[in-house]
Design a protein around this motif. Structure first.
Motif, PDB file in Angstrom:
ATOM      1  N   VAL A 118       0.829  -1.208   0.000  1.00 24.55           N
ATOM      2  CA  VAL A 118       0.000   0.000   0.000  1.00 24.55           C
ATOM      3  C   VAL A 118       0.866   1.263   0.000  1.00 24.55           C
ATOM      4  O   VAL A 118       0.509   2.268  -0.621  1.00 24.55           O
ATOM      5  CB  VAL A 118      -1.013   0.023   1.177  1.00 24.55           C
ATOM      6  N   ASN A 119       2.016   1.210   0.657  1.00 22.50           N
ATOM      7  CA  ASN A 119       2.898   2.367   0.641  1.00 22.50           C
ATOM      8  C   ASN A 119       3.522   2.573  -0.738  1.00 22.50           C
ATOM      9  O   ASN A 119       3.718   3.705  -1.175  1.00 22.50           O
ATOM     10  CB  ASN A 119       3.966   2.250   1.727  1.00 22.50           C
ATOM     11  N   SER A 120       3.813   1.481  -1.435  1.00 18.06           N
ATOM     12  CA  SER A 120       4.361   1.615  -2.790  1.00 18.06           C
ATOM     13  C   SER A 120       3.338   2.218  -3.739  1.00 18.06           C
ATOM     14  O   SER A 120       3.697   2.862  -4.728  1.00 18.06           O
ATOM     15  CB  SER A 120       4.815   0.248  -3.320  1.00 18.06           C
ATOM     16  N   LYS A 121       2.056   2.023  -3.421  1.00 15.20           N
ATOM     17  CA  LYS A 121       0.967   2.571  -4.241  1.00 15.20           C
ATOM     18  C   LYS A 121       0.541   3.966  -3.772  1.00 15.20           C
ATOM     19  O   LYS A 121      -0.352   4.575  -4.366  1.00 15.20           O
ATOM     20  CB  LYS A 121      -0.250   1.638  -4.197  1.00 15.20           C
ATOM     21  N   ALA A 122       1.163   4.461  -2.677  1.00 10.05           N
ATOM     22  CA  ALA A 122       0.812   5.770  -2.102  1.00 10.05           C
ATOM     23  C   ALA A 122      -0.676   5.860  -1.782  1.00 10.05           C
ATOM     24  O   ALA A 122      -1.357   6.836  -2.098  1.00 10.05           O
ATOM     25  CB  ALA A 122       1.234   6.908  -3.038  1.00 10.05           C
ATOM     26  N   VAL A 123      -1.173   4.810  -1.121  1.00 12.01           N
ATOM     27  CA  VAL A 123      -2.574   4.742  -0.696  1.00 12.01           C
ATOM     28  C   VAL A 123      -2.635   4.936   0.822  1.00 12.01           C
ATOM     29  O   VAL A 123      -1.937   4.232   1.564  1.00 12.01           O
ATOM     30  CB  VAL A 123      -3.201   3.384  -1.068  1.00 12.01           C
ATOM     31  N   PRO A 124      -3.438   5.873   1.317  1.00 12.60           N
ATOM     32  CA  PRO A 124      -3.593   6.007   2.767  1.00 12.60           C
ATOM     33  C   PRO A 124      -4.014   4.673   3.397  1.00 12.60           C
ATOM     34  O   PRO A 124      -4.944   4.009   2.919  1.00 12.60           O
ATOM     35  CB  PRO A 124      -4.693   7.063   2.910  1.00 12.60           C
ATOM     36  N   VAL A 138       7.241   6.390  10.507  1.00 12.61           N
ATOM     37  CA  VAL A 138       6.911   7.313   9.420  1.00 12.61           C
ATOM     38  C   VAL A 138       7.933   7.240   8.285  1.00 12.61           C
ATOM     39  O   VAL A 138       7.580   7.335   7.109  1.00 12.61           O
ATOM     40  CB  VAL A 138       6.821   8.759   9.958  1.00 12.61           C
ATOM     41  N   ALA A 139       9.198   7.051   8.629  1.00 11.78           N
ATOM     42  CA  ALA A 139      10.241   7.011   7.602  1.00 11.78           C
ATOM     43  C   ALA A 139      10.051   5.835   6.649  1.00 11.78           C
ATOM     44  O   ALA A 139      10.209   5.976   5.431  1.00 11.78           O
ATOM     45  CB  ALA A 139      11.617   6.950   8.257  1.00 11.78           C
ATOM     46  N   SER A 140       9.694   4.670   7.197  1.00 10.30           N
ATOM     47  CA  SER A 140       9.531   3.476   6.364  1.00 10.30           C
ATOM     48  C   SER A 140       8.147   3.411   5.719  1.00 10.30           C
ATOM     49  O   SER A 140       8.022   2.960   4.571  1.00 10.30           O
ATOM     50  CB  SER A 140       9.747   2.217   7.212  1.00 10.30           C
ATOM     51  N   TYR A 141       7.126   3.842   6.456  1.00 10.12           N
ATOM     52  CA  TYR A 141       5.742   3.690   5.989  1.00 10.12           C
ATOM     53  C   TYR A 141       4.984   5.013   6.139  1.00 10.12           C
ATOM     54  O   TYR A 141       4.113   5.159   7.002  1.00 10.12           O
ATOM     55  CB  TYR A 141       5.030   2.595   6.791  1.00 10.12           C
ATOM     56  N   PRO A 142       5.279   6.001   5.306  1.00  8.81           N
ATOM     57  CA  PRO A 142       4.667   7.325   5.466  1.00  8.81           C
ATOM     58  C   PRO A 142       3.162   7.351   5.229  1.00  8.81           C
ATOM     59  O   PRO A 142       2.484   8.285   5.672  1.00  8.81           O
ATOM     60  CB  PRO A 142       5.404   8.173   4.424  1.00  8.81           C
ATOM     61  N   TRP A 143       2.614   6.342   4.542  1.00  4.30           N
ATOM     62  CA  TRP A 143       1.177   6.307   4.235  1.00  4.30           C
ATOM     63  C   TRP A 143       0.390   5.483   5.255  1.00  4.30           C
ATOM     64  O   TRP A 143      -0.805   5.255   5.075  1.00  4.30           O
ATOM     65  CB  TRP A 143       0.948   5.753   2.829  1.00  4.30           C
ATOM     66  N   THR A 144       1.048   5.036   6.327  1.00  2.00           N
ATOM     67  CA  THR A 144       0.436   4.132   7.302  1.00  2.00           C
ATOM     68  C   THR A 144       0.314   4.804   8.660  1.00  2.00           C
ATOM     69  O   THR A 144       1.183   5.574   9.068  1.00  2.00           O
ATOM     70  CB  THR A 144       1.281   2.846   7.423  1.00  2.00           C
ATOM     71  N   ASP A 371       4.625  11.958  14.250  1.00  2.00           N
ATOM     72  CA  ASP A 371       4.011  11.129  15.297  1.00  2.00           C
ATOM     73  C   ASP A 371       2.739  10.491  14.764  1.00  2.00           C
ATOM     74  O   ASP A 371       1.685  11.126  14.699  1.00  2.00           O
ATOM     75  CB  ASP A 371       3.700  11.988  16.533  1.00  2.00           C
ATOM     76  N   HIS A 372       2.835   9.228  14.374  1.00  2.00           N
ATOM     77  CA  HIS A 372       1.689   8.493  13.839  1.00  2.00           C
ATOM     78  C   HIS A 372       1.095   7.543  14.882  1.00  2.00           C
ATOM     79  O   HIS A 372       0.581   6.480  14.540  1.00  2.00           O
ATOM     80  CB  HIS A 372       2.099   7.727  12.571  1.00  2.00           C
ATOM     81  N   TYR A 373       1.173   7.939  16.148  1.00  2.00           N
ATOM     82  CA  TYR A 373       0.560   7.180  17.244  1.00  2.00           C
ATOM     83  C   TYR A 373      -0.590   8.011  17.818  1.00  2.00           C
ATOM     84  O   TYR A 373      -0.375   8.835  18.715  1.00  2.00           O
ATOM     85  CB  TYR A 373       1.575   6.875  18.341  1.00  2.00           C
ATOM     86  N   PRO A 374      -1.832   7.806  17.363  1.00  4.02           N
ATOM     87  CA  PRO A 374      -2.937   8.666  17.825  1.00  4.02           C
ATOM     88  C   PRO A 374      -3.220   8.569  19.320  1.00  4.02           C
ATOM     89  O   PRO A 374      -3.490   9.579  19.964  1.00  4.02           O
ATOM     90  CB  PRO A 374      -4.133   8.164  17.008  1.00  4.02           C
ATOM     91  N   ILE A 375      -3.180   7.355  19.892  1.00  7.41           N
ATOM     92  CA  ILE A 375      -3.526   7.177  21.307  1.00  7.41           C
ATOM     93  C   ILE A 375      -2.285   6.727  22.057  1.00  7.41           C
ATOM     94  O   ILE A 375      -1.706   5.687  21.743  1.00  7.41           O
ATOM     95  CB  ILE A 375      -4.664   6.159  21.485  1.00  7.41           C
ATOM     96  N   GLU A 376      -1.879   7.492  23.066  1.00  8.25           N
ATOM     97  CA  GLU A 376      -0.651   7.188  23.793  1.00  8.25           C
ATOM     98  C   GLU A 376      -0.865   7.164  25.296  1.00  8.25           C
ATOM     99  O   GLU A 376       0.061   7.389  26.071  1.00  8.25           O
ATOM    100  CB  GLU A 376       0.427   8.210  23.412  1.00  8.25           C
ATOM    101  N   GLN A 377      -2.120   6.885  25.720  1.00 10.79           N
ATOM    102  CA  GLN A 377      -2.433   6.865  27.147  1.00 10.79           C
ATOM    103  C   GLN A 377      -3.297   5.643  27.470  1.00 10.79           C
ATOM    104  O   GLN A 377      -4.105   5.213  26.642  1.00 10.79           O
ATOM    105  CB  GLN A 377      -3.189   8.136  27.541  1.00 10.79           C
TER     106      GLN A 377
END
Length: 398
Positions: A118-124, A138-144, A371-377
């Motif tokens: 999915v990252n190679s296809k640039a799909v959210p 984020v560096a490896s999987y910017p679309w994830t 920061d692609h971690y929405p919930i951290e609590q």
């Protein structure tokens, strides 16, 4: 019913140059098409209710006019929690159905099988129903982007608690033999710190396809452990609790929140056998009297009655499904008229202090481009035979 949508914190201000953008695939003047897979069959089918809850939530949103004039259409396919099937279904969603994005796909090994594609296809590839730490890479999987608190961080909270509060702990570990289980265990050992090797007396793994883990519980009891950490999913969790009771084994039991449902785990295992189990929580428990008059809970129960009456409102997987869908709706609102895939990711990475109606007080969603971690609590909880009772403060988990 509007509380579930309009109770959200809206943040429409974002930096960057305003430009005209072409809408992404799956977007028309009247519709936004998204896709996902869930284990509607197979060993983890108990979790598939999340997909039904999300579809029901989008139907409610559509009945209220949609988002910025467009209706949301969800294609949710069965992958039976089988990674090869997940790959096949996502190729269909992206290449044949041409969805705008992948939202809410379930599972760690399943998402692992598709993340490079999915990252190679640039799909959210966002708000995944898994807490693997790598979804924030984020560096490896910017679309994830994941959605759950990370498994590693949750494991670390348990390990730290045991290290700091349980004297003479002898720990047994049972974990699912995949990235899901390994993430929990690595965090757990990190929380125990330098004492990990000394405190852990036995460690076993199981395959999700195994019909029973009874022999594992017999082996773990024989180790002399007085603490049990279960990094498992629902079926194995229920079997563990039941078998430990049959063996008259009563360790201090730490059970991951992904498998702590009263309705689908503790009740089948026996509520009396479950007393004293320690877990973590970030969603409100519908059976907890303290939330009886909570506006978010009232809206949720009314929603379930109207839009998903066959679902169990007390199953936390439905609350999670609704909350994932509500997060996506919020991000669509932030997108405004720019429904490009690039802007969808930009807005998913710009969530600020988002309070969802079904999350515990004090728990808010925040993301940024780094920061692609929405919930951290998370909140530690203990089962008293009827409900999960919170204790201690809300803890940061990342």
């Amino acid at each position: 019913m509007r509380a579930l949508i309009f109770g959200l914190t809206t943040s429409l201000m974002f930096s960057g140059e305003i430009r005209a953008a072409e809408n992404g695939p799956g977007v028309t003047d009247s519709e936004i098409l998204i896709g996902q897979t869930n284990p509607y069959s197979g060993p983890l089918s108990a979790y598939a209710t999340q997909g039904h809850a999300q579809a029901a939530y989008y139907k409610m949103v559509n009945d209220q006019g949609g988002v910025n004039g467009r209706k949301i259409k969800l294609i949710s396919l069965d992958d039976a929690y089988s990674p090869p099937k997940t790959v096949e279904q996502h190729r269909r969603l992206i290449e044949s159905d041409e969805v705008f994005g992948i939202v809410g796909t379930m599972g760690t090994p399943t998402n692992s099988a598709i993340v490079k594609y999915v990252n190679s296809k640039a799909v959210p590839h966002i708000f995944l129903a898994t807490g693997a730490s790598k979804w924030g890479d984020v560096a490896s999987y910017p679309w994830t982007m994941g959605w759950y608190p990370t498994y590693r961080s949750e494991g670390m909270i348990y390990g730290t608690y045991i290290r700091d509060t349980i004297k003479d702990a002898k720990i047994a570990i049972l974990s699912q033999n995949d990235d899901y289980g390994r993430d929990f265990v690595s965090g757990f050992k990190a929380g125990l710190g330098e004492a990990a090797n000394k405190l852990i007396v036995k460690e076993l793994t199981y395959e999700v396809s195994e019909p029973t883990i009874d022999s594992d519980i017999i082996t773990l009891k024989a180790s002399g452990a007085n603490v049990l950490f279960s990094a498992v999913t629902a079926k194995a969790a229920a079997q563990t609790i039941k078998k430990a009771a049959e063996l008259d084994w009563h360790p201090t039991h730490f059970l991951v929140q992904n498998a702590n449902s009263i309705a689908t785990v503790l009740t089948p295992a026996g509520l009396d056998h479950s007393v004293g189990i320690i877990s973590a929580a970030y969603v409100k428990d519908p059976s907890d009297p303290q939330f009886a008059n909570d506006p978010g809970m009232k809206s949720y129960l009314a929603f379930m009655k109207q839009y998903y009456p066959e679902g169990d409102a007390k199953d936390p997987q439905n609350q999670i499904g609704v909350s994932i869908a509500a997060t996506f709706v919020q991000v669509l609102r932030q997108c405004g008229s720019d429904l490009s895939r690039e802007n969808l990711m930009k807005q998913a990475s710009n969530i600020k202090e988002l309070e969802l109606p079904l999350l515990l007080p004090g728990i808010k969603l925040n993301t940024s481009p780094d920061d692609h971690y929405p919930i951290e609590q998370l909140q530690l909880v203990k089962f008293d035979g009827k409900a999960w009772q919170p204790f201690g403060p809300v803890l940061g988990s990342h």
